[in-house]
Design an enzyme around this catalytic site. Structure first.
Site, PDB file in Angstrom:
ATOM      1  N   HIS A   1      -2.422  -6.228  -0.160  1.00 29.40           N
ATOM      2  CA  HIS A   1      -1.862  -7.591  -1.159  1.00 29.40           C
ATOM      3  C   HIS A   1      -1.141  -7.037  -2.500  1.00 29.40           C
ATOM      4  O   HIS A   1      -0.515  -7.753  -2.471  1.00 29.40           O
ATOM      5  CB  HIS A   1      -3.871  -6.870  -1.294  1.00 29.40           C
TER       6      HIS A   1
ATOM      7  N   ASP B   1      -3.361 -13.635  -2.117  1.00 31.72           N
ATOM      8  CA  ASP B   1      -5.218 -13.325  -2.713  1.00 31.72           C
ATOM      9  C   ASP B   1      -5.728 -13.489  -1.366  1.00 31.72           C
ATOM     10  O   ASP B   1      -6.748 -13.555  -1.019  1.00 31.72           O
ATOM     11  CB  ASP B   1      -5.350 -14.307  -3.369  1.00 31.72           C
TER      12      ASP B   1
END
Length: 138
Positions: free
Chosen positions: A63, A105
């Site tokens: 991420h 996300d």
């Protein structure tokens, strides 16, 4: 540094996509999103260094790398559009930057859901001082 970040998140009411990211995590894991992962391992939360401690921490590493590749907007402050359709997260922005943030996300939330069996409480509130191994490259 991570302590300052969590205080800032509390003070600003979790604005922008941080609250959206938390919502995605909630839906995919059934946990209290951001606060279940904010201080987890070497990469979940602000910053990151060393080697990811487990598959859950690796979700955060990926991420972070994803956010690092986003150009044209601030991933932590951008508000994007998304929806949940039949249990899937669907990013719906036409703006390429906002769509990229949403995809970062979305992929992380799915990763958390797929790796819940690796979540180990010993990595909660983990100090970056314990992340001594050489950092991996994205």
């Amino acid at each position: 540094m991570r302590t300052l970040w969590i205080v800032a998140v509390w003070l600003m009411g979790v604005e922008g996509d941080l609250s959206q990211f938390g919502d995605m995590i909630n839906k995919k894991t059934g946990t209290f999103g951001l606060f279940s992962y904010i201080y987890y391992g070497c990469y979940c939360g602000w910053g990151g260094k060393g080697k990811p401690q487990d598959a859950t921490d690796r979700c955060c590493f990926v991420h972070d790398c994803c956010y690092g590749s986003v150009n044209g907007c601030d991933p932590k402050l951008s508000t994007y559009s998304y929806s949940f359709q039949n249990g899937d997260i669907v990013c719906g922005d036409d703006d390429p930057c906002l769509r990229a943030v949403c995809e970062c996300d979305r992929v992380a939330a799915i990763c958390f859901g797929e790796n819940m069996n690796t979540y180990d409480k010993k990595y909660m509130l983990y100090s970056l001082f314990d992340c001594k191994e050489e950092s991996e490259k994205c």
